[in-house]
Design an enzyme around this catalytic site. Structure first.
Site, PDB file in Angstrom:
ATOM      1  N   TYR A  14     -20.798 -30.942 -32.908  1.00 47.24           N
ATOM      2  CA  TYR A  14     -21.873 -31.864 -32.519  1.00 47.24           C
ATOM      3  C   TYR A  14     -22.361 -32.693 -33.708  1.00 47.24           C
ATOM      4  O   TYR A  14     -22.907 -33.768 -33.527  1.00 47.24           O
ATOM      5  CB  TYR A  14     -23.039 -31.093 -31.895  1.00 47.24           C
ATOM      6  CG  TYR A  14     -22.763 -30.654 -30.475  1.00 47.24           C
ATOM      7  CD1 TYR A  14     -23.150 -31.445 -29.401  1.00 47.24           C
ATOM      8  CD2 TYR A  14     -22.097 -29.455 -30.205  1.00 47.24           C
ATOM      9  CE1 TYR A  14     -22.886 -31.060 -28.094  1.00 47.24           C
ATOM     10  CE2 TYR A  14     -21.832 -29.054 -28.903  1.00 47.24           C
ATOM     11  CZ  TYR A  14     -22.230 -29.860 -27.841  1.00 47.24           C
ATOM     12  OH  TYR A  14     -21.966 -29.477 -26.558  1.00 47.24           O
ATOM     13  N   THR A  91     -22.997 -22.458 -38.595  1.00 51.39           N
ATOM     14  CA  THR A  91     -23.642 -21.442 -39.438  1.00 51.39           C
ATOM     15  C   THR A  91     -24.572 -20.614 -38.548  1.00 51.39           C
ATOM     16  O   THR A  91     -25.785 -20.682 -38.679  1.00 51.39           O
ATOM     17  CB  THR A  91     -24.472 -22.128 -40.543  1.00 51.39           C
ATOM     18  OG1 THR A  91     -25.324 -23.118 -39.924  1.00 51.39           O
ATOM     19  CG2 THR A  91     -23.615 -22.796 -41.572  1.00 51.39           C
ATOM     20  N   ALA A 224     -38.421 -26.222 -38.873  1.00 52.62           N
ATOM     21  CA  ALA A 224     -39.508 -25.271 -38.628  1.00 52.62           C
ATOM     22  C   ALA A 224     -40.778 -26.015 -38.196  1.00 52.62           C
ATOM     23  O   ALA A 224     -41.481 -25.591 -37.276  1.00 52.62           O
ATOM     24  CB  ALA A 224     -39.766 -24.447 -39.893  1.00 52.62           C
ATOM     25  N   CYS A 275     -30.348 -24.749 -33.134  1.00 56.92           N
ATOM     26  CA  CYS A 275     -30.866 -24.744 -34.504  1.00 56.92           C
ATOM     27  C   CYS A 275     -32.294 -24.251 -34.712  1.00 56.92           C
ATOM     28  O   CYS A 275     -32.547 -23.562 -35.700  1.00 56.92           O
ATOM     29  CB  CYS A 275     -30.710 -26.132 -35.099  1.00 56.92           C
ATOM     30  SG  CYS A 275     -28.975 -26.558 -35.252  1.00 56.92           S
ATOM     31  N   PHE A 276     -33.241 -24.601 -33.846  1.00 59.91           N
ATOM     32  CA  PHE A 276     -34.638 -24.257 -34.144  1.00 59.91           C
ATOM     33  C   PHE A 276     -34.799 -22.760 -34.410  1.00 59.91           C
ATOM     34  O   PHE A 276     -35.309 -22.347 -35.448  1.00 59.91           O
ATOM     35  CB  PHE A 276     -35.561 -24.686 -33.008  1.00 59.91           C
ATOM     36  CG  PHE A 276     -35.975 -26.146 -33.054  1.00 59.91           C
ATOM     37  CD1 PHE A 276     -35.459 -26.997 -34.009  1.00 59.91           C
ATOM     38  CD2 PHE A 276     -36.881 -26.659 -32.133  1.00 59.91           C
ATOM     39  CE1 PHE A 276     -35.831 -28.331 -34.059  1.00 59.91           C
ATOM     40  CE2 PHE A 276     -37.261 -27.995 -32.171  1.00 59.91           C
ATOM     41  CZ  PHE A 276     -36.735 -28.824 -33.129  1.00 59.91           C
TER      42      PHE A 276
HETATM   43  P1  NAD Z   1     -20.441 -26.784 -33.727  1.00 58.72           P
HETATM   44  O1  NAD Z   1     -20.237 -25.364 -33.422  1.00 58.72           O
HETATM   45  O2  NAD Z   1     -20.555 -27.784 -32.629  1.00 58.72           O
HETATM   46  O3  NAD Z   1     -19.241 -27.297 -34.684  1.00 58.72           O
HETATM   47  C1  NAD Z   1     -18.757 -26.583 -35.771  1.00 58.72           C
HETATM   48  C2  NAD Z   1     -17.244 -26.744 -35.812  1.00 58.72           C
HETATM   49  O4  NAD Z   1     -16.758 -26.150 -37.033  1.00 58.72           O
HETATM   50  C3  NAD Z   1     -16.516 -26.034 -34.671  1.00 58.72           C
HETATM   51  O5  NAD Z   1     -15.749 -26.969 -33.943  1.00 58.72           O
HETATM   52  C4  NAD Z   1     -15.648 -24.984 -35.375  1.00 58.72           C
HETATM   53  O6  NAD Z   1     -14.392 -24.777 -34.745  1.00 58.72           O
HETATM   54  C5  NAD Z   1     -15.472 -25.601 -36.754  1.00 58.72           C
HETATM   55  N1  NAD Z   1     -15.088 -24.643 -37.802  1.00 58.72           N
HETATM   56  C6  NAD Z   1     -15.616 -23.420 -38.061  1.00 58.72           C
HETATM   57  N2  NAD Z   1     -14.999 -22.864 -39.125  1.00 58.72           N
HETATM   58  C7  NAD Z   1     -14.054 -23.746 -39.550  1.00 58.72           C
HETATM   59  C8  NAD Z   1     -13.099 -23.748 -40.615  1.00 58.72           C
HETATM   60  N3  NAD Z   1     -12.989 -22.730 -41.460  1.00 58.72           N
HETATM   61  N4  NAD Z   1     -12.293 -24.827 -40.742  1.00 58.72           N
HETATM   62  C9  NAD Z   1     -12.387 -25.885 -39.878  1.00 58.72           C
HETATM   63  N5  NAD Z   1     -13.278 -25.936 -38.874  1.00 58.72           N
HETATM   64  C10 NAD Z   1     -14.109 -24.884 -38.706  1.00 58.72           C
HETATM   65  O7  NAD Z   1     -21.719 -26.854 -34.670  1.00 58.72           O
HETATM   66  P2  NAD Z   1     -22.711 -28.101 -34.879  1.00 58.72           P
HETATM   67  O8  NAD Z   1     -23.711 -28.134 -33.781  1.00 58.72           O
HETATM   68  O9  NAD Z   1     -21.895 -29.316 -35.178  1.00 58.72           O
HETATM   69  O10 NAD Z   1     -23.473 -27.628 -36.190  1.00 58.72           O
HETATM   70  C11 NAD Z   1     -22.826 -27.602 -37.443  1.00 58.72           C
HETATM   71  C12 NAD Z   1     -23.885 -27.418 -38.520  1.00 58.72           C
HETATM   72  O11 NAD Z   1     -24.796 -28.519 -38.498  1.00 58.72           O
HETATM   73  C13 NAD Z   1     -24.775 -26.172 -38.345  1.00 58.72           C
HETATM   74  O12 NAD Z   1     -25.064 -25.678 -39.621  1.00 58.72           O
HETATM   75  C14 NAD Z   1     -26.040 -26.711 -37.701  1.00 58.72           C
HETATM   76  O13 NAD Z   1     -27.161 -25.937 -38.047  1.00 58.72           O
HETATM   77  C15 NAD Z   1     -26.150 -28.085 -38.335  1.00 58.72           C
HETATM   78  N6  NAD Z   1     -26.850 -29.091 -37.503  1.00 58.72           N
HETATM   79  C16 NAD Z   1     -26.617 -29.181 -36.161  1.00 58.72           C
HETATM   80  C17 NAD Z   1     -27.249 -30.175 -35.417  1.00 58.72           C
HETATM   81  C18 NAD Z   1     -27.012 -30.323 -33.938  1.00 58.72           C
HETATM   82  O14 NAD Z   1     -27.711 -31.131 -33.324  1.00 58.72           O
HETATM   83  N7  NAD Z   1     -26.098 -29.608 -33.326  1.00 58.72           N
HETATM   84  C19 NAD Z   1     -28.084 -31.104 -36.064  1.00 58.72           C
HETATM   85  C20 NAD Z   1     -28.279 -30.992 -37.438  1.00 58.72           C
HETATM   86  C21 NAD Z   1     -27.651 -29.980 -38.155  1.00 58.72           C
HETATM   87  C1  UGA Z   2     -33.502 -30.740 -33.596  1.00 56.23           C
HETATM   88  C2  UGA Z   2     -34.228 -31.706 -34.550  1.00 56.23           C
HETATM   89  O1  UGA Z   2     -35.026 -32.604 -33.783  1.00 56.23           O
HETATM   90  C3  UGA Z   2     -33.219 -32.493 -35.381  1.00 56.23           C
HETATM   91  O2  UGA Z   2     -33.917 -33.307 -36.325  1.00 56.23           O
HETATM   92  C4  UGA Z   2     -32.303 -31.528 -36.105  1.00 56.23           C
HETATM   93  O3  UGA Z   2     -31.314 -32.238 -36.833  1.00 56.23           O
HETATM   94  C5  UGA Z   2     -31.629 -30.615 -35.104  1.00 56.23           C
HETATM   95  O4  UGA Z   2     -32.640 -29.903 -34.344  1.00 56.23           O
HETATM   96  C6  UGA Z   2     -30.769 -29.559 -35.735  1.00 56.23           C
HETATM   97  O5  UGA Z   2     -30.935 -29.240 -36.891  1.00 56.23           O
HETATM   98  O6  UGA Z   2     -29.973 -29.044 -34.963  1.00 56.23           O
HETATM   99  P1  UGA Z   2     -32.292 -30.939 -31.251  1.00 56.23           P
HETATM  100  O7  UGA Z   2     -32.399 -29.458 -31.252  1.00 56.23           O
HETATM  101  O8  UGA Z   2     -30.983 -31.555 -30.961  1.00 56.23           O
HETATM  102  O9  UGA Z   2     -32.766 -31.512 -32.675  1.00 56.23           O
HETATM  103  O10 UGA Z   2     -33.326 -31.535 -30.193  1.00 56.23           O
HETATM  104  P2  UGA Z   2     -34.923 -31.744 -30.198  1.00 56.23           P
HETATM  105  O11 UGA Z   2     -35.209 -33.055 -29.615  1.00 56.23           O
HETATM  106  O12 UGA Z   2     -35.521 -31.458 -31.507  1.00 56.23           O
HETATM  107  O13 UGA Z   2     -35.399 -30.642 -29.147  1.00 56.23           O
HETATM  108  C7  UGA Z   2     -35.320 -29.257 -29.441  1.00 56.23           C
HETATM  109  C8  UGA Z   2     -35.933 -28.468 -28.300  1.00 56.23           C
HETATM  110  O14 UGA Z   2     -37.358 -28.641 -28.263  1.00 56.23           O
HETATM  111  C9  UGA Z   2     -35.423 -28.902 -26.921  1.00 56.23           C
HETATM  112  O15 UGA Z   2     -35.247 -27.774 -26.108  1.00 56.23           O
HETATM  113  C10 UGA Z   2     -36.547 -29.775 -26.399  1.00 56.23           C
HETATM  114  O16 UGA Z   2     -36.587 -29.834 -25.005  1.00 56.23           O
HETATM  115  C11 UGA Z   2     -37.763 -29.049 -26.966  1.00 56.23           C
HETATM  116  N1  UGA Z   2     -38.948 -29.925 -27.108  1.00 56.23           N
HETATM  117  C12 UGA Z   2     -38.934 -30.985 -27.947  1.00 56.23           C
HETATM  118  C13 UGA Z   2     -40.104 -29.624 -26.389  1.00 56.23           C
HETATM  119  O17 UGA Z   2     -40.135 -28.649 -25.616  1.00 56.23           O
HETATM  120  N2  UGA Z   2     -41.211 -30.425 -26.543  1.00 56.23           N
HETATM  121  C14 UGA Z   2     -41.213 -31.499 -27.381  1.00 56.23           C
HETATM  122  O18 UGA Z   2     -42.252 -32.186 -27.474  1.00 56.23           O
HETATM  123  C15 UGA Z   2     -40.047 -31.778 -28.091  1.00 56.23           C
END
Ligand code: NAD
Ligand code: UGA
Length: 459
Positions: A14, A91, A224, A275-276
């Site tokens: 993602y 992670t 957080a 993540c949260f």
């Molecule tokens: P995800 O699970 O969607 O994607 C991670 C990918 O890494 C997977 O496709 C997995 O197969 C791959 N992977 C794992 N080990 C590997 C390896 N050794 N070599 C190659 N590929 C490998 O996770 P995500 O949601 O993209 O999140 C990734 C990181 O970003 C996390 O640390 C998360 O906390 C952070 N993050 C996520 C979001 C979000 O909205 N999802 C936003 C900000 C930060």
């Molecule tokens: C959140 C942060 O907003 C991003 O900045 C961050 O990069 C990401 O986590 C991450 O590290 O993964 P995300 O979890 O994709 O993004 O979506 P949010 O819009 O933050 O919503 C999180 C949860 O809180 C959802 O379930 C949402 O419905 C809920 N929420 C949000 C509420 O219940 N009330 C609100 O007012 C806002």
């Protein structure tokens, strides 16, 4: 074609997929390679149907794919070619051993570090894009300098702040891009390299640089804080329900204070997402590690209130439906953790469904994008669960609707038609305060919102 820079991203999830697609889209002069161990995911990135649902992502990917954006499983070669390597592997929370249920499971990270070490034969800038506990960069450095290899590595922290459902807009117009580095000569040079990439479309005032430790910590703190706002307002929603105050009116009054602001104050069934919860657990774990027990307890409560809120939602359903749910049919509107994504990781819907199953409810789940993930999440949950695409079909013959995800489409439905197809007395539990409650009440529904007086037809 000769590219100005060769960029690699390890992890095509993602974060890796959309963030690299944005770099490739904005910077045709760079080659961007995205690799993953998950072959199926890579095939999907190379196909018409991308592995994740994210508004406006398709167009960005298609604008660059095959030109300067490539998806592959050839990690070794990708590492060899690249000067800059983003790591955006998952992670998750550790499920075993010391720190189980709290600490970050860094096995995927460490594997990646070792893969880089094994395959690198020229200097590399390694960019932490995944969210990591503060001081991870130090561990990364130790692994990368642990062999006899003379290859030089610089580690940067560049946490991602995108939110799912709005990822493309967040990437295109970020509030800030944060880049942390060591204050060494090569560290600062590496930082400048990364600044240069973002400066292709982000103004310099929005590119923030800091020490590597501040950068790692800022990401955990930002999440957080956001989660804390949701838990704070959700805690007040419980009080509103006891006092006949209306949470929306309270939010309007409180949010107009510019010092507080009106964002992230929507009361809900609870927050979800990958993540949260995880990032707060991480923060709590680190605080305990450093003996900061009061600080740890403070943040831990944000997650506790969230569990309480999800539990309260189910408790309200039970209580309003005459304290017995066994054999009743309830339709769940929405399974994704928020609207506009197919992602169901830590969705409140999972806990809602499991608790309702314990009460022997017959469930029908509907969601426009997340049904496949819902099926996977619940494959080990035994009980009566049906999955239906069509919300009208899903609600038919049900005693109640529990709205968990705020999809716009649920606002537009013909509730007169739905009401007449349901078992009476029919209930709607609006876990997002999304619907027109007065109208639903007039149609005959018993309406139970979050943080507002319920509207029932019983005397
Ligand atoms: P995800 O699970 O969607 O994607 C991670 C990918 O890494 C997977 O496709 C997995 O197969 C791959 N992977 C794992 N080990 C590997 C390896 N050794 N070599 C190659 N590929 C490998 O996770 P995500 O949601 O993209 O999140 C990734 C990181 O970003 C996390 O640390 C998360 O906390 C952070 N993050 C996520 C979001 C979000 O909205 N999802 C936003 C900000 C930060
Ligand atoms: C959140 C942060 O907003 C991003 O900045 C961050 O990069 C990401 O986590 C991450 O590290 O993964 P995300 O979890 O994709 O993004 O979506 P949010 O819009 O933050 O919503 C999180 C949860 O809180 C959802 O379930 C949402 O419905 C809920 N929420 C949000 C509420 O219940 N009330 C609100 O007012 C806002």
């Amino acid at each position: 074609m000769q590219f100005e820079k060769n960029i690699l991203c390890i992890g095509a999830g993602y974060v890796g997929g959309p963030s690299m697609a944005m770099i490739a889209h904005k910077c045709p002069q760079y080659k961007v390679n995205v690799v993953d161990i998950n072959r199926k995911r890579i095939e999907q990135w190379n196909s018409e149907i991308l592995p994740i649902h994210e508004p406006a992502l398709d167009a960005i990917v298609k604008s660059a794919r095959g030109k300067n954006l490539f998806f592959s499983t050839d990690i070794a070669n990708g590492i060899k070619e690249a000067e800059i390597i983003f790591v955006s592997v998952n992670t998750p929370i550790k499920k075993f051993g010391k720190g189980a249920g709290m600490a970050a499971d860094l096995q995927y990270w460490e594997k990646t570090a070792r893969q880089i070490l094994e395959n690198a034969d020229s200097p590399k800038i390694i960019v932490e894009k995944s969210t990591l506990p503060v001081k991870t960069a130090q561990a990364m450095e130790r692994i990368l300098t642990s062999s006899d290899s003379s290859v030089h590595f610089d580690i940067l922290s560049n946490p991602e702040f995108l939110a799912e459902g709005t990822a493309i807009n967040d990437l295109e117009k970020p509030d800030r891009v944060l880049i942390g580095s060591r204050e060494t000569e090569t560290g600062l040079k590496a930082r400048e390299h990364l600044v240069e990439i973002y400066a292709n479309w982000v103004s310099r005032e929005h590119i923030l640089t800091s020490s590597i430790w501040s950068s790692e910590l800022s990401k955990l703190v930002a999440n957080a804080y956001l989660a804390q706002r949701v838990s704070s307002i959700n805690s007040i929603s419980a009080l509103c329900e006891k006092t006949d105050a209306d949470i929306n009116e309270v939010v309007a009054a409180v949010g107009m204070d510019r010092r507080i602001g009106d964002k992230f104050l929507k009361a809900s069934v609870g927050f979800g997402g990958s993540c949260f919860k995880k990032d707060i657990l991480n923060l709590v774990y680190i605080c305990r590690h450093y003996g900061l027990y009061e600080v740890a307890d403070y943040w831990e409560n944000v997650n506790k209130i969230n569990e309480y809120q999800i539990g309260r939602f189910v408790h309200n359903i039970l209580e309003r439906m005459f304290n017995t749910l066994a054999g009743k049919k309830i339709c769940i509107f929405g399974f994704a953790f928020k609207a506009n994504t197919d992602d169901t990781r830590e969705s409140p819907a999972i806990m809602v469904v499991k608790k309702l199953i314990e009460e022997r409810v017959r469930l029908v789940i509907t969601d426009p994008k997340a049904l496949d993930n819902a099926r996977a999440d619940l494959k080990e949950t035994t009980g009566s669960i049906e999955y239906l695409d069509d919300p009208y079909e899903a609600a038919q013959g049900c005693n109640a609707i529990a709205l968990v995800t705020e999809w716009d489409l649920y606002r537009e439905l013909d509730y007169e038609r739905i009401f007449s197809s349901m078992v009476q007395p029919a209930f709607i539990f609006d876990g997002r305060n999304l619907l027109d409650h007065s109208k639903l009440f007039e149609l005959g529904f018993n309406v139970v919102p979050i943080g507002k007086p319920a509207m029932t037809h019983f005397i």
